[in-house]
Design a protein around this motif. Structure first.
Motif, PDB file in Angstrom:
ATOM      1  N   TRP A  52       0.807  -1.225   0.000  1.00  0.00           N
ATOM      2  CA  TRP A  52       0.000   0.000   0.000  1.00  0.00           C
ATOM      3  C   TRP A  52       0.840   1.276   0.000  1.00  0.00           C
ATOM      4  O   TRP A  52       0.385   2.313  -0.497  1.00  0.00           O
ATOM      5  N   GLN A  53       2.036   1.224   0.547  1.00  0.00           N
ATOM      6  CA  GLN A  53       2.788   2.461   0.774  1.00  0.00           C
ATOM      7  C   GLN A  53       3.855   2.749  -0.279  1.00  0.00           C
ATOM      8  O   GLN A  53       4.327   3.883  -0.372  1.00  0.00           O
ATOM      9  N   GLU A  54       4.253   1.760  -1.073  1.00  0.00           N
ATOM     10  CA  GLU A  54       5.349   1.959  -2.013  1.00  0.00           C
ATOM     11  C   GLU A  54       4.859   1.991  -3.466  1.00  0.00           C
ATOM     12  O   GLU A  54       3.837   1.375  -3.793  1.00  0.00           O
ATOM     13  N   PRO A  55       5.565   2.704  -4.344  1.00  0.00           N
ATOM     14  CA  PRO A  55       5.221   2.675  -5.775  1.00  0.00           C
ATOM     15  C   PRO A  55       5.667   1.359  -6.410  1.00  0.00           C
ATOM     16  O   PRO A  55       6.657   0.756  -5.988  1.00  0.00           O
ATOM     17  N   TRP A  56       4.946   0.935  -7.461  1.00  0.00           N
ATOM     18  CA  TRP A  56       5.257  -0.311  -8.161  1.00  0.00           C
ATOM     19  C   TRP A  56       5.497   0.005  -9.631  1.00  0.00           C
ATOM     20  O   TRP A  56       4.598   0.470 -10.332  1.00  0.00           O
ATOM     21  N   LYS A  57       6.724  -0.243 -10.073  1.00  0.00           N
ATOM     22  CA  LYS A  57       7.112   0.067 -11.452  1.00  0.00           C
ATOM     23  C   LYS A  57       6.553  -0.984 -12.405  1.00  0.00           C
ATOM     24  O   LYS A  57       6.661  -2.192 -12.164  1.00  0.00           O
ATOM     25  N   ILE A  58       5.973  -0.526 -13.515  1.00  0.00           N
ATOM     26  CA  ILE A  58       5.491  -1.418 -14.567  1.00  0.00           C
ATOM     27  C   ILE A  58       6.670  -1.740 -15.486  1.00  0.00           C
ATOM     28  O   ILE A  58       7.227  -0.854 -16.118  1.00  0.00           O
ATOM     29  N   THR A  59       7.067  -2.999 -15.539  1.00  0.00           N
ATOM     30  CA  THR A  59       8.283  -3.377 -16.254  1.00  0.00           C
ATOM     31  C   THR A  59       8.009  -3.642 -17.736  1.00  0.00           C
ATOM     32  O   THR A  59       6.865  -3.744 -18.184  1.00  0.00           O
ATOM     33  N   SER A  60       9.079  -3.781 -18.489  1.00  0.00           N
ATOM     34  CA  SER A  60       8.988  -4.018 -19.931  1.00  0.00           C
ATOM     35  C   SER A  60       8.450  -5.404 -20.265  1.00  0.00           C
ATOM     36  O   SER A  60       8.175  -5.693 -21.430  1.00  0.00           O
ATOM     37  N   GLN A  61       8.301  -6.265 -19.279  1.00  0.00           N
ATOM     38  CA  GLN A  61       7.725  -7.593 -19.500  1.00  0.00           C
ATOM     39  C   GLN A  61       6.202  -7.570 -19.453  1.00  0.00           C
ATOM     40  O   GLN A  61       5.561  -8.622 -19.486  1.00  0.00           O
ATOM     41  N   SER A  62       5.624  -6.393 -19.408  1.00  0.00           N
ATOM     42  CA  SER A  62       4.170  -6.251 -19.301  1.00  0.00           C
ATOM     43  C   SER A  62       3.514  -6.251 -20.679  1.00  0.00           C
ATOM     44  O   SER A  62       4.070  -5.737 -21.646  1.00  0.00           O
ATOM     45  N   ASN A  63       2.310  -6.816 -20.755  1.00  0.00           N
ATOM     46  CA  ASN A  63       1.562  -6.875 -22.007  1.00  0.00           C
ATOM     47  C   ASN A  63       0.089  -7.148 -21.698  1.00  0.00           C
ATOM     48  O   ASN A  63      -0.340  -7.047 -20.544  1.00  0.00           O
ATOM     49  N   ARG A  64      -0.668  -7.511 -22.718  1.00  0.00           N
ATOM     50  CA  ARG A  64      -2.096  -7.766 -22.517  1.00  0.00           C
ATOM     51  C   ARG A  64      -2.354  -8.968 -21.616  1.00  0.00           C
ATOM     52  O   ARG A  64      -3.431  -9.109 -21.053  1.00  0.00           O
ATOM     53  N   TYR A  65      -1.390  -9.863 -21.489  1.00  0.00           N
ATOM     54  CA  TYR A  65      -1.572 -11.019 -20.601  1.00  0.00           C
ATOM     55  C   TYR A  65      -1.446 -10.619 -19.139  1.00  0.00           C
ATOM     56  O   TYR A  65      -2.213 -11.080 -18.286  1.00  0.00           O
ATOM     57  N   GLY A  66      -0.472  -9.797 -18.830  1.00  0.00           N
ATOM     58  CA  GLY A  66      -0.272  -9.405 -17.447  1.00  0.00           C
ATOM     59  C   GLY A  66       0.748  -8.285 -17.336  1.00  0.00           C
ATOM     60  O   GLY A  66       1.621  -8.135 -18.199  1.00  0.00           O
TER      61      GLY A  66
END
Length: 324
Positions: A202-216
């Protein structure tokens, strides 16, 4: 019809999704940003579930082979029709032979092109959405490519259009410490994670990585490790579920998520906020806001209320145009 005349990556035909098939092992698919597609369809006189094109990489250029009323929603892609700039979340009329170009977004990630009458690919299991795992739906079950010609309805010319909508992120903003945020309901295995991990969620930011796509969407941050290793049988999952693999870096299941998985679930992004997540660029961070089931329903009602207002505005515009 419309023809893809640029090189393209990962663009696909999508509607709002393929429902009622999870028990058969068939995922939902559908657009990542439901409000964007629904509004684009309303603006051109379609049912909100009509099929459009989801576009995540740019530039993207098409040629209209028949006169069409169309709309571009979602990311602000500096769209232009025959070099004439178009405003974001705007509808316009293209003549046969004209080209539409969408460029690198100034904001957002995914753009949506809707055309009066909708993209007329065949329905498969009740939906026109592209299902990549099974290679069906959409355009031959695959991503779009240069040279593709997409069939349209005969009724594509519904007048000049030339009006726009205030996008949902301006009407329903959601930030936490000035960063994009989504609301999350704690899931079944949430109590099995130690307090420090729950606090980090809840308290920390979560970076969206380059492994992200429509699946997850694979996230990067403080590892979330349960108090003891969890061995679980595969069980049903849906878009929005946040699973935690052995390394402790969470994965948010998205629209092309498989219908089953065995990783522990620490939370679930509410249905009303998945569109927000889909418009956050790779490399940026998202924040989580703890919520509950009742608050999630209220958030969904707020989105539906906004869509109802849009529908009423479009209806008033259509009436005023006919009486002008």
């Amino acid at each position: 019809m419309i023809e893809i005349i640029s090189e393209t990556r990962l663009s696909s035909v999508q509607d709002l999704g393929r429902y009622g098939q999870l028990h058969q092992g068939v995922g939902m698919s559908g657009v990542m940003d439901k409000p964007a597609l629904s509004i684009g369809n309303m603006m051109v006189g379609n049912d909100p579930n009509a099929a459009g094109i989801e576009i995540p990489f740019f530039p993207f250029t098409i040629r209209f082979h028949q006169t069409c009323t169309f709309a571009v929603t979602g990311a602000d892609t500096q769209a232009s029709l025959e070099q004439k700039p178009l405003l974001p979340w705007w509808t316009a009329r293209a003549l046969a032979g004209q080209t539409l170009t969408l460029r690198r977004p100034r904001s957002g990630v995914r753009a949506y092109l809707t055309v009066a009458g909708g993209i007329q690919v065949d329905k498969v299991l009740g939906s026109r959405s592209t299902q990549l795992r099974g290679a069906f739906g959409g355009m031959e079950g695959r991503m779009l490519q240069r040279g593709d010609r997409l069939p349209l309805h005969q009724d594509t010319d519904r007048g000049a259009g030339d009006f726009g909508i205030v996008p949902p992120d301006e009407i329903l903003p959601l930030l936490k410490d000035n960063q994009p945020a989504v609301r999350v309901i704690p899931a079944a295995e949430y109590p099995l994670f130690p307090p420090a991990c729950r606090q980090a969620l809840w308290q920390e930011p979560w970076k969206i990585t380059s492994q992200s796509n429509r699946y997850g969407f694979r996230l990067e941050g403080t590892p979330l490790l349960p108090e003891k290793p969890l061995e679980m049988r595969s069980h049903g999952i849906v878009p929005g579920v946040i699973q935690v693999p052995h390394g402790g870096q969470p994965i948010i299941q998205m629209r092309d998520a498989q219908p089953m998985g065995g990783y522990p679930k620490i939370g679930a992004v509410i249905e009303a906020d998945i569109w927000r997540l889909s418009q956050i660029p790779i490399g940026k961070s998202v924040r989580f806001i703890e919520t509950n089931y009742e608050q999630g329903l209220a958030a969904l009602e707020a989105v539906q209320g906004y869509l109802k207002q849009v529908r009423e505005m479009v209806t008033l515009h259509q009436i005023s145009r006919k009486t002008a």
